[in-house]
Design a protein around this motif. Structure first.
Motif, mmCIF file in Angstrom:
data_model
loop_
_atom_site.group_PDB
_atom_site.id
_atom_site.type_symbol
_atom_site.label_atom_id
_atom_site.label_comp_id
_atom_site.label_asym_id
_atom_site.label_seq_id
_atom_site.Cartn_x
_atom_site.Cartn_y
_atom_site.Cartn_z
ATOM 1 N N HIS A 165 0.855 -1.192 0.000
ATOM 2 C CA HIS A 165 0.000 0.000 0.000
ATOM 3 C C HIS A 165 0.890 1.241 0.000
ATOM 4 C CE1 HIS A 165 -3.500 -2.514 1.026
ATOM 5 N NE2 HIS A 165 -2.673 -3.157 1.836
ATOM 6 N N ARG A 166 1.745 1.383 -0.959
ATOM 7 C CA ARG A 166 2.733 2.468 -0.926
ATOM 8 C C ARG A 166 2.092 3.843 -1.043
ATOM 9 N NH1 ARG A 166 5.290 -1.573 -3.729
ATOM 10 N NH2 ARG A 166 4.399 -0.860 -5.683
ATOM 11 N N SER A 167 0.933 3.973 -1.685
ATOM 12 C CA SER A 167 0.295 5.268 -1.854
ATOM 13 C C SER A 167 -0.537 5.659 -0.637
ATOM 14 C CB SER A 167 -0.595 5.266 -3.098
ATOM 15 O OG SER A 167 -1.636 4.308 -2.944
ATOM 16 N N GLU A 168 -0.648 4.762 0.334
ATOM 17 C CA GLU A 168 -1.429 5.028 1.527
ATOM 18 C C GLU A 168 -0.544 4.907 2.756
ATOM 19 O OE1 GLU A 168 -4.232 1.922 0.729
ATOM 20 O OE2 GLU A 168 -5.808 3.372 0.262
ATOM 21 N N LEU A 169 -0.983 5.541 3.826
ATOM 22 C CA LEU A 169 -0.265 5.418 5.088
ATOM 23 C C LEU A 169 -0.647 4.092 5.730
ATOM 24 C CD1 LEU A 169 1.333 6.321 7.575
ATOM 25 C CD2 LEU A 169 -0.668 7.636 8.293
ATOM 26 N N VAL A 170 0.335 3.256 5.975
ATOM 27 C CA VAL A 170 0.096 1.946 6.578
ATOM 28 C C VAL A 170 0.872 1.865 7.878
ATOM 29 C CG1 VAL A 170 0.251 -0.547 6.262
ATOM 30 C CG2 VAL A 170 -0.149 0.950 4.283
ATOM 31 N N CYS A 171 0.232 1.380 8.907
ATOM 32 C CA CYS A 171 0.916 1.199 10.188
ATOM 33 C C CYS A 171 0.278 0.039 10.927
ATOM 34 C CB CYS A 171 0.842 2.465 11.036
ATOM 35 S SG CYS A 171 -0.832 2.978 11.461
ATOM 36 N N THR A 172 0.991 -0.471 11.889
ATOM 37 C CA THR A 172 0.448 -1.508 12.761
ATOM 38 C C THR A 172 0.648 -1.082 14.196
ATOM 39 O OG1 THR A 172 2.541 -2.743 12.810
ATOM 40 C CG2 THR A 172 0.933 -3.342 11.113
ATOM 41 N N VAL A 173 -0.309 -1.470 15.046
ATOM 42 C CA VAL A 173 -0.213 -1.228 16.481
ATOM 43 C C VAL A 173 -0.489 -2.535 17.197
ATOM 44 C CG1 VAL A 173 -0.875 1.207 16.325
ATOM 45 C CG2 VAL A 173 -2.649 -0.545 16.604
ATOM 46 N N ASP A 174 0.095 -2.678 18.369
ATOM 47 C CA ASP A 174 -0.196 -3.883 19.142
ATOM 48 C C ASP A 174 -1.502 -3.688 19.898
ATOM 49 O OD1 ASP A 174 0.347 -2.248 21.325
ATOM 50 O OD2 ASP A 174 2.361 -3.079 21.637
ATOM 51 N N GLU A 175 -1.863 -4.651 20.726
ATOM 52 C CA GLU A 175 -3.139 -4.586 21.430
ATOM 53 C C GLU A 175 -3.209 -3.398 22.382
ATOM 54 O OE1 GLU A 175 -5.061 -8.414 22.631
ATOM 55 O OE2 GLU A 175 -3.082 -9.234 22.152
ATOM 56 N N GLY A 176 -2.057 -2.851 22.798
ATOM 57 C CA GLY A 176 -2.032 -1.674 23.668
ATOM 58 C C GLY A 176 -2.046 -0.367 22.912
ATOM 59 N N GLY A 177 -2.092 -0.434 21.564
ATOM 60 C CA GLY A 177 -2.154 0.778 20.767
ATOM 61 C C GLY A 177 -0.808 1.387 20.448
ATOM 62 N N VAL A 178 0.296 0.660 20.675
ATOM 63 C CA VAL A 178 1.642 1.171 20.429
ATOM 64 C C VAL A 178 2.053 0.848 18.997
ATOM 65 C CG1 VAL A 178 4.076 1.027 21.090
ATOM 66 C CG2 VAL A 178 2.283 0.961 22.847
ATOM 67 N N PHE A 179 2.615 1.838 18.307
ATOM 68 C CA PHE A 179 3.064 1.631 16.935
ATOM 69 C C PHE A 179 4.188 0.593 16.890
ATOM 70 C CE2 PHE A 179 1.382 6.024 16.294
ATOM 71 C CZ PHE A 179 0.498 5.735 15.254
ATOM 72 N N THR A 180 4.013 -0.435 16.027
ATOM 73 C CA THR A 180 5.074 -1.422 15.806
ATOM 74 C C THR A 180 5.638 -1.337 14.394
ATOM 75 O OG1 THR A 180 3.398 -3.068 15.201
ATOM 76 C CG2 THR A 180 4.135 -3.018 17.512
ATOM 77 N N PHE A 181 4.914 -0.670 13.509
ATOM 78 C CA PHE A 181 5.401 -0.451 12.153
ATOM 79 C C PHE A 181 4.702 0.779 11.594
ATOM 80 C CE2 PHE A 181 4.738 -0.769 7.590
ATOM 81 C CZ PHE A 181 6.054 -0.884 7.143
ATOM 82 N N VAL A 182 5.464 1.607 10.873
ATOM 83 C CA VAL A 182 4.904 2.793 10.212
ATOM 84 C C VAL A 182 5.560 2.906 8.847
ATOM 85 C CG1 VAL A 182 4.558 5.279 10.302
ATOM 86 C CG2 VAL A 182 4.605 3.966 12.433
ATOM 87 N N SER A 183 4.749 3.014 7.795
ATOM 88 C CA SER A 183 5.297 3.087 6.440
ATOM 89 C C SER A 183 5.843 4.486 6.157
ATOM 90 C CB SER A 183 4.215 2.734 5.425
ATOM 91 O OG SER A 183 3.256 3.779 5.349
#
Length: 738
Positions: A165-183
Motif C-alpha cells: 500500500h505504498r500510496s497510503e499510510l500503513v501502520c500496525t499497532v499492538d493490542e495496547g495501541g503502540v506503533f510497531t510499524f509505520v510506512s
C-alpha cells in the motif's frame, strides 16, 4: 514465534520414545539456558502440541540412515518409518509455514533425506556422529540460528506485505495501541519520520474529541476479528495541525507476518472532511459559548481556525476604546513568524479598520493590489477579514495568492458569526457582573451610611439638645449655650453634606481636562477657613496634568482643611489617647484623641490650652510636585505612625467637630483617577500627604485652557461659581438675591 514471560524460547522436541525425548530435553536445556523444551514422543502428539501451544522452534529427531537416497528409502523392502521425517515435515508446514523446523539426526543420517527435507521446507538439518562429545551444544547453536533467521524473514515479509500500500499510510499497532510499524508514507501524510512514531501510543496522535470513537472501534475490532471498519478522525501533524484521516482497520493478531492491528489510512474525502469540519465547528461553538472572558474566546478562535479550517495564519483584533485602536490579542505562531512585529491599527488605517467601521467582510486573492493595504510589502497575499461587531475583527491570511476555496470562506464566515455572538454574550455577562458589583457596593454604602447616620449624628445632636436644655433652665451664659448648640448643628450639616457627596458621587469622575496646579490650589485655599494659616503660594510648582478639575479642587480643599484644623485651636476638642469615638453625652466636653480633623468653624472660641495641645494657628502649608506626584505638607503636629492606616477610613475622626469624611473623600477622588495616596512625615515635622501615579503631569509653560484669553472672572468654571455661592451661603455672606 513465541517467547515465554520469563524470556525463554519454547522449543518442541519430537522423538520416537519417552526415554529418548527426556534425555534430549535434559541435554538441550543444560546447553541452552534460553530454551524451554516441550516434548512429544510421537508424531501425532507433536502435531497436537503444535496446535495447542505457540512454539518458537520445532526439532524433529530423525532415525533414518539410508545411503541409497530417497528412492531407496521409499523401497518397500526397506523397513523405515518415514512419518517421523517427511510426512511430519509436511504436516508441520501445513500448520505453521514460518516456524523454524530442524531435523536432528543422532546417527550417521542420510544426505538424500536432507535434500528432500529442505525441499519440503525444513529450516535446518543437523547431523552428529557418535563421536561428537557435545551434540546438544551443536543443536542449541543451530536452533538459535534458525530462530534468529526466522525473525529476520518475518520482518521482511511484514514490511513487504504492508508496503504493498505504498500510496497510503500503513501502520500496525499492538493490542495496547503502540506503533510497531509505520510506512514511509507518513512523511507525506503527517510530516513525521517513521522512526518518530515507533514505540509511541497511537491514541496520543488522535484529536481528543475523536478518541472515544476510535477507542470504541478498536474495542469492537478486538472482539470481532473478521470486522473491517472504516473510521474518520483528526490526526496530529508534526507542526501541531490536525488533518482529517479516513482509516480502515484490520485485526491480524493471528497472522504471524503482521501480529497486530493493521491500519490503512488515506486523506479524508471531501464529503467526510466536510462532515468532520462541521462537527468540529459545532464543538468550537460550544467552547466559545462556555468561555468566560474575551481573551479566552480569542484564543479558542485562533486554534479552531488553524486546526479546523487549516488557516495557519490567523488572528483576532479587539477594539480598544481608550486609545481608539485595533490591537492584536491572539495570533497563531505561524502568523508571528511572518512578521517582525504584529501591527496595531490606528483609527482609519488599512483594510482592517475599514472592515471594522463598515461591518462588511472583505476577501482578497491578492491583498497587495488594494490601495488601502496597510503594508504594501506584506508577505501576505490571500486575506480574509471578518467584522466582529463592536468588538473588533478576525483576520486570516496566506502567502499564496487565491489560496482560499469557497467552502473555507463560507466556514470562516460561520466561525466569525459564532465569535461575535460569544463576545456579545461575554460582554452581557461582564455588564451583569458589573451591575451586581455596583448594586452590592451601593447596598454596602447604604448600610454603612445608615450606621454612620445613626452613630455620627447622635453626638452633635446630643450636644445641641443638651445646650438648648441648659439655655432654657439656666439664666447665665444663655448665649454661650446657644452658640454651642449652633456649632453642633453646623457640624451635623457638614456630616450630612459629606455623606450626600459620598452617596451621590461615589468613585466616578466627570470630564477630564487639563488642570493647572497653581490655579486650582489658590482657588481651593480661598474656600477654606484658614484661621491664620499661611499657604506658600510663591512656591507652588508650575505644573499641569489631566484630571477632573472639580474633583481636584475638592481634594485640595479637604487636604487644606485637614492641615488647618489639625493645627488649629478649639475649646471643644481636648485630645485623649486611643479614643476614636465621635460623640459624647456631655454637651460641652466630647473626648477625642490624636485628631486628624480637629475642625472648628467658630474662630471666637480659641483658648491657650488648645494652642498647647494642637499647635499654634500660624501653621504653614505648602504644595509640592515631582515627576509623577503631588504633595500637600504642613508644619503642624503631624500624624502618628500608628494612625496612618486608619485616617482614610470613612467616619474616622478624633475631633469633636470633625466629620470624619474629609480624608475619606480625598482617598475616593484619588482612587477614581487611578492614583495612590499615602501620609508620611513632612520635612518640618508636620504631615505630608503624597499623591503618586500621575502619569500625565507636565512641568513648565502656560496651562492651555479653552478660555485662556478671557479675564479671571470669565475663566472660572461653573463649578467654581457654584462653590463660591455655597461658601457664601455657609458663612452667611451670600447676597439674598443669590
Amino acid at each position: 514465534m513465541q517467547t515465554r514471560d520469563d524470556g525463554q524460547l519454547r522449543v518442541l522436541y519430537v522423538g520416537a520414545d519417552r526415554d529418548g525425548v527426556r534425555s534430549a530435553a535434559t541435554g538441550i536445556e543444560r546447553s541452552g539456558t534460553r530454551l524451554s523444551i516441550v516434548t512429544a514422543s510421537s508424531r501425532d502428539a507433536g502435531l497436537e502440541t503444535l496446535d495447542e501451544r505457540e512454539i518458537a522452534c520445532v526439532v524433529c529427531e530423525s532415525r533414518v540412515a539410508c545411503e541409497g537416497g530417497v528412492d531407496a528409502c521409499l523401497d518397500p523392502d526397506v523397513d523405515l518409518d518415514l512419518d517421523l521425517e517427511l510426512e511430519f515435515v509436511d504436516a508441520v508446514r501445513q500448520r505453521e509455514p514460518h516456524v523454524p523446523l530442524v531435523l536432528f539426526a543422532r546417527n550417521a543420517g542420510s544426505e538424500a533425506l536432507a535434500v528432500e527435507a529442505f525441499r519440503r521446507g525444513v529450516t535446518d538439518y543437523v547431523q552428529v556422529g557418535g563421536g561428537d562429545e557435545s551434540p546438544w551444544s551443536t543443536l542449541v547453536d543451530r536452533i538459535d540460528t534458525a530462530v534468529a533467521q526466522a525473525r529476520v524473514d518475518r520482518h521482511r515479509r511484514r514490511s513487504a506485505a504492508l508496503l504493498d500500500h505504498r500510496s497510503e499510510l500503513v501502520c500496525t499497532v499492538d493490542e495496547g495501541g503502540v506503533f510497531t510499524f509505520v510506512s514511509p508514507a507518513v512523511e507525506d501524510f503527517l510530516e513525521y519520520a517513521p522512526a518518530d512514531l515507533l514505540g509511541e501510543r497511537g491514541f496520543e496522535f488522535v484529536h481528543p474529541n475523536d478518541r472515544a470513537t476510535v477507542r470504541e472501534t478498536v474495542g469492537k475490532l478486538l472482539d470481532n476479528p473478521k470486522w473491517e471498519p472504516t473510521v474518520e478522525f483528526r490526526a496530529k501533524c508534526a507542526d501541531g495541525r490536525w488533518t482529517l484521516i479516513e482509516a480502515t482497520c484490520h485485526n491480524v493478531l493471528d497472522d504471524p507476518t503482521i501480529d497486530g492491528i493493521a491500519v490503512v489510512a488515506r486523506e479524508g474525502t471531501d464529503e467526510v472532511e466536510n462532515q468532520c469540519q462541521l462537527r468540529a465547528l459545532h464543538e468550537t461553538t460550544r467552547q466559545l459559548m462556555k468561555a468566560r472572558t474575551h481573551q479566552e474566546i480569542a484564543d479558542i478562535t485562533t486554534e479552531a481556525a488553524r486546526n479546523v479550517l487549516r488557516l495557519s495564519v490567523n488572528g483576532v483584533y479587539f477594539h480598544d476604546e481608550a486609545s481608539d485602536r485595533l490591537v492584536p490579542v491572539a495570533i497563531t505562531r505561524r502568523g508571528e513568524d511572518l512578521f517582525d512585529e504584529i501591527p496595531t491599527f490606528e483609527r482609519g488605517e488599512g483594510i482592517v479598520w475599514t472592515v471594522f467601521r463598515t461591518g462588511q467582510a472583505q476577501i482578497y486573492d491578492d491583498v497587495t493590489t488594494d490601495p488601502e493595504a496597510y503594508n504594501p510589502d506584506t508577505p501576505i497575499r490571500s486575506e480574509l477579514v471578518f467584522p466582529l461587531g463592536d468588538h473588533g475583527v478576525f483576520i486570516a491570511g496566506s502567502t499564496d495568492t487565491a489560496d482560499f476555496e469557497d467552502r473555507t470562506v463560507s466556514l470562516a464566515n460561520v466561525l466569525a458569526a459564532n465569535i461575535e455572538r460569544a463576545l456579545d454574550r461575554a460582554s452581557r455577562q461582564d455588564e451583569l457582573k458589573a451591575r451586581e458589583r455596583t448594586l452590592a457596593a451601593q447596598n454596602e454604602r447604604l448600610e454603612r451610611f445608615s450606621s454612620i447616620v445613626a452613630h455620627d449624628l447622635q453626638g452633635p445632636l446630643t450636644v445641641a439638645a443638651g445646650n438648648l436644655d441648659l439655655a432654657r433652665t439656666e439664666s447665665d451664659d444663655v448665649d454661650r449655650y446657644l452658640a454651642e448648640a449652633a456649632t453642633a448643628l453646623e457640624r451635623m450639616q457638614r456630616i450630612i453634606d459629606d455623606l450626600l457627596w459620598l452617596a451621590r458621587e461615589g468613585r466616578e469622575i466627570g470630564s477630564v481636562t487639563t488642570v493647572d496646579l497653581d490655579r486650582v490650589t489658590r482657588f481651593a485655599w480661598g474656600h477654606v477657613d484658614t484661621e491664620g494659616a499661611t499657604l506658600e503660594d510663591a512656591r507652588i510648582p508650575d505644573v499641569r496634568f489631566q484630571a477632573d478639575e472639580d474633583r481636584v479642587v475638592q481634594l485640595f480643599e479637604n487636604l487644606f482643611r485637614n492641615s488647618v484644623e489639625h493645627s488649629s485651636t478649639n475649646p471643644r476638642s481636648q485630645a485623649h489617647e486611643d479614643s476614636v469615638e465621635h460623640s459624647s453625652t456631655n454637651p460641652r466636653s466630647q473626648a477625642h484623641e490624636d485628631s486628624v480633623e480637629h475642625s472648628s468653624t467658630n474662630p471666637q472660641s480659641q483658648t491657650p490650652e488648645d494652642s498647647v495641645e494642637h499647635g499654634s494657628s500660624g501653621v504653614l502649608v505648602r504644595v509640592d510636585a515631582g515627576d509623577d506626584w503631588l504633595a500637600v505638607e504642613d508644619t503642624g503636629p503631624g500624624v502618628p505612625e500608628s494612625k496612618r492606616d486608619e485616617i482614610f477610613d470613612t467616619g474616622y475622626s478624633t475631633s469633636a467637630d470633625g466629620t470624619g469624611y474629609g480624608l475619606s473623600i480625598v482617598e475616593t477622588i484619588v482612587t477614581a483617577h487611578g492614583w495612590e495616596i499615602r501620609v508620611t512625615d513632612g520635612p518640618d515635622g508636620g504631615a505630608r500627604f503624597e499623591i503618586t501615579g500621575i502619569d500625565s503631569l507636565e512641568w513648565g509653560g502656560e496651562c492651555e485652557t479653552e478660555n485662556e484669553s478671557e479675564s479671571e472672572s470669565e475663566r472660572r468654571t461653573e463649578s467654581e461659581r457654584t462653590r463660591e455661592r455655597k461658601h457664601k451661603r455657609d458663612t452667611g455672606t451670600a447676597d439674598p438675591d443669590e
